[in-house]
Design a protein around this motif. Structure first.
Motif: not given
Length: 101
Positions: A60-83
């Motif tokens: 996604i970030n590479a695509h946005l860079s290739n589209e000419g975006c000068e700046h991209v903020t990417t917010n990620i929330k990650l849930v890891q679970s054994k269940e």
């Protein structure tokens, strides 16, 4: 291990006055990746392995860079679970899914 990731991208392109014009391309990449996902109004949640999810973020970030975006903020929330956690299970009380979703 089971992972759920919510991702929000905020791309800035100097030539576009519309705030979300490049967000659509990011959502299209998510929709074409083959992973289970749910597009929400502020972020998209995706199920997958850790490698699949972080490779998607890089794509996604590479695509946005290739589209000419000068700046991209990417917010990620990650849930890891054994269940086992799935988007459908978490939203079943609030959202009606079609049988093929």
């Amino acid at each position: 291990m089971n992972y759920l990731m919510s991702i929000q991208v905020l791309p800035y392109h100097p030539g576009d006055a519309k705030l979300y014009s490049h967000t659509t391309g990011a959502i299209e990449l998510i929709e074409s990746c083959g992973l289970t996902h749910f597009v929400g109004p502020q972020e998209t949640t995706v199920e997958g392995s850790l490698d699949e999810l972080f490779n998607l973020v890089k794509k996604i970030n590479a695509h946005l860079s290739n589209e000419g975006c000068e700046h991209v903020t990417t917010n990620i929330k990650l849930v890891q679970s054994k269940e086992e956690n799935s988007i459908k299970d978490l939203l079943q009380d609030y959202y009606e899914f079609e049988d093929d979703e």
